[in-house]
Scaffold this active site. Structure first.
Site, PDB file in Angstrom:
ATOM      1  N   TYR A  18      -7.397  56.283  61.485  1.00 25.24           N
ATOM      2  CA  TYR A  18      -8.437  57.165  62.053  1.00 25.24           C
ATOM      3  C   TYR A  18      -9.021  56.568  63.339  1.00 25.24           C
ATOM      4  CZ  TYR A  18      -8.634  58.636  57.098  1.00 25.24           C
ATOM      5  OH  TYR A  18      -8.338  59.031  55.828  1.00 25.24           O
ATOM      6  N   TYR A 146     -12.454  65.639  48.891  1.00 26.86           N
ATOM      7  CA  TYR A 146     -11.450  64.815  49.560  1.00 26.86           C
ATOM      8  C   TYR A 146     -10.435  64.367  48.511  1.00 26.86           C
ATOM      9  CZ  TYR A 146      -8.973  61.120  51.905  1.00 26.86           C
ATOM     10  OH  TYR A 146      -7.956  60.357  52.436  1.00 26.86           O
ATOM     11  N   ASP A 240     -10.011  64.355  39.949  1.00 22.67           N
ATOM     12  CA  ASP A 240      -9.597  63.249  40.807  1.00 22.67           C
ATOM     13  C   ASP A 240     -10.673  62.168  40.683  1.00 22.67           C
ATOM     14  OD1 ASP A 240      -9.052  61.494  42.846  1.00 22.67           O
ATOM     15  OD2 ASP A 240      -8.733  63.022  44.385  1.00 22.67           O
ATOM     16  N   LYS A 269      -7.751  53.286  43.600  1.00 27.10           N
ATOM     17  CA  LYS A 269      -8.828  52.462  44.134  1.00 27.10           C
ATOM     18  C   LYS A 269      -9.181  51.276  43.223  1.00 27.10           C
ATOM     19  CE  LYS A 269     -10.360  55.030  47.915  1.00 27.10           C
ATOM     20  NZ  LYS A 269     -10.323  56.485  47.971  1.00 27.10           N
TER      21      LYS A 269
HETATM   22  C1  LIG Z   1      -9.342  57.499  48.396  1.00 26.12           C
HETATM   23  C2  LIG Z   1      -9.178  58.772  47.668  1.00 26.12           C
HETATM   24  C3  LIG Z   1      -7.922  59.438  47.632  1.00 26.12           C
HETATM   25  C4  LIG Z   1      -6.722  58.947  48.400  1.00 26.12           C
HETATM   26  O1  LIG Z   1      -6.289  57.695  48.001  1.00 26.12           O
HETATM   27  P1  LIG Z   1      -5.359  56.829  48.992  1.00 26.12           P
HETATM   28  O2  LIG Z   1      -5.012  55.628  48.199  1.00 26.12           O
HETATM   29  O3  LIG Z   1      -6.160  56.556  50.209  1.00 26.12           O
HETATM   30  O4  LIG Z   1      -4.159  57.673  49.302  1.00 26.12           O
HETATM   31  C5  LIG Z   1      -7.830  60.596  46.892  1.00 26.12           C
HETATM   32  N1  LIG Z   1      -8.890  61.084  46.209  1.00 26.12           N
HETATM   33  C6  LIG Z   1     -10.083  60.471  46.221  1.00 26.12           C
HETATM   34  C7  LIG Z   1     -11.206  61.040  45.426  1.00 26.12           C
HETATM   35  C8  LIG Z   1     -10.271  59.310  46.957  1.00 26.12           C
HETATM   36  O5  LIG Z   1     -11.478  58.724  46.990  1.00 26.12           O
END
Ligand SMILES: *Cc1c(COP(=O)(O)O)cnc(C)c1O
Length: 422
Positions: A18, A146, A240, A269
């Site tokens: 970015y 996101y 997610d 994460k």
């Molecule tokens: C960071 C994130 C993603 C993407 O994960 P990456 O490892 O960066 O591809 C997807 N969903 C959520 C909620 C996130 O915080």
């Protein structure tokens, strides 16, 4: 301070995230991490307020995680998952099944969050195909959301925050609507689904906190509304939990605060405590069973090269040891109280629109978008690493951060915003 030559000599060879490469300040040369700290080449030490994009939940270089990774490194850093099994992945899948509520028991491993969301979306599409229902090729997601940076995950992000405009015509069109926050919202979504559900494979949402789309919170009741609507209209529900999973919001998984189960959950994460890339899409048994068949065409059609990376799985198993030891259960409320008290003075600032805290997430929302690079430089001069985006200045510290660390981080935010958003 002079920059290290490895940085200056190769700067144009590395594409940064970015980042406008021409105008951006050089990236900070990091040479070592330890606990909640990042050491720079020139000897400065930054206290990390965001735990390396929310991954390093137990702090950097946690000895238990490093020992597990070293042992794995000496025996088998990785082996292809197509055809081979290895203990770390199988143990991890079993442990996730036991830790996740209900029958979220069937893990598909990948290497990044975005890819796990792609896999969850493919699971949903193929779930319907395997059951003989054609035409469910779209997804319903929410403004402020996101879910990743790949083309299909971008399509379910907030259309403005997600920079869809750059990629119109490439990103598949989806149904991106408002989250149902009250009865009226549930009523409108009900009507919307009545019209469109035949074409929708699944609803996707980040439970309790929409993270990278704006650190926007919603009540647990919103998730119960989504579960009701998904059941009523016969679409799958995907949570997610890539950001919210593993204690960040105060419960092990955010879904537990609403006491509802999605059909599929994505994790990444903090899954490895930030030590290695790894992700998982974990399905409930009825989803898994829709692929369980004598027909080879009914198999889930996915298989990343580094799937279930052994070193990553070893890190994740060690991270789960720490999660199961349970210090986070006291740490998160302690950090929460520290964030609340420390950020409260921001409420009096004219440029601040909102201050909110949930679990170990502290957010100051500004009225106007600040000069982000100037803010970051000011934070660095305060000795802290805080990386705002849009109008959001936030803290997601390592869960091992001490009360003094939290006070330093919030103190820096108060001081810097007094200048930037008085
Ligand atoms: C960071 C994130 C993603 C993407 O994960 P990456 O490892 O960066 O591809 C997807 N969903 C959520 C909620 C996130 O915080």
């Amino acid at each position: 301070m002079p920059q290290p030559t490895w940085l200056t000599e190769n700067a144009r060879n590395v594409w940064r995230p970015y980042t406008q490469m021409k105008t951006a300040a050089p990236a900070l040369p990091a040479v070592r991490t330890e606990g909640a700290h990042i050491h720079l080449a020139d000897g400065r030490v930054l206290l990390d307020g965001v735990a390396s994009w929310w991954t390093a939940a137990h702090g950097y270089n946690h000895p238990h995680i490093l020992a597990a990774m070293r042992a794995q490194l000496d025996t088998m850093p990785h082996v292809m998952f197509g055809g081979f099994a290895h203990e770390q992945a199988y143990r991890l899948a079993g442990r996730l099944a036991r830790l996740l509520p209900g029958d979220l028991d069937h893990a598909f491993f990948a290497e990044s969050g975005s890819v796990s969301v792609e896999i969850a979306m493919k699971m949903a599409v193929q779930y319907w195909l395997n059951r003989g229902e054609r035409g469910r090729t779209r997804f319903l997601s929410f403004r402020g959301g996101y879910h990743g940076d790949t083309l299909t995950t971008m399509s379910v992000c907030d259309p403005d925050e997600g920079m869809h405009a750059h990629f119109s015509g490439v990103v598949p069109p989806q149904h991106v609507v408002d989250l149902p926050r009250d009865d009226a919202g549930e009523g409108s979504l009900d009507a919307y689904l009545a019209q469109h559900s035949g074409k929708i494979a699944a609803i996707l949402v980040e439970p309790l906190v929409q993270g990278a789309g704006g650190m926007i919170f919603h009540p647990p009741e919103t998730l119960r509304r989504l579960r009701r609507l998904a059941d009523k209209h016969g679409v799958l529900l995907i949570f997610d939990e890539i950001f919210t999973g593993f204690g960040r919001t105060g419960s092990l998984f955010a879904m537990q605060q609403a006491d509802v189960l999605p059909d599929i959950v994505t994790l990444s994460k903090a899954l490895t405590g930030g030590a290695a890339p790894l992700s998982a899409a974990v399905a409930r048994t009825h989803v898994f069973d829709a692929f369980w068949s004598d027909d080879p065409q009914h198999a889930l059609m996915h298989g990343p090269t580094y799937m279930a990376h052994a070193l990553g799985c070893a890190a994740a198993n060690a991270s789960l040891d720490l999660i199961e030891a349970g210090a986070w259960r006291e740490d998160v409320p302690r950090i929460s109280a520290g964030l609340e008290a420390g950020l409260a003075p921001c409420r009096a600032l004219g440029g601040v629109a909102d201050v909110r805290v949930l679990g170990a997430i502290g957010v100051v929302e500004l009225k106007q978008a600040p000069d982000i690079s100037a803010l970051i430089a000011r934070f660095v001069s305060e000795g802290v690493w805080i990386k705002p985006f849009g109008r959001i200045v936030y803290l997601t510290p390592a869960l091992i951060a001490g009360d003094d660390d939290i006070a330093r981080l919030t103190g820096a935010i108060v001081r810097v915003l007094k200048e930037a958003a008085p």
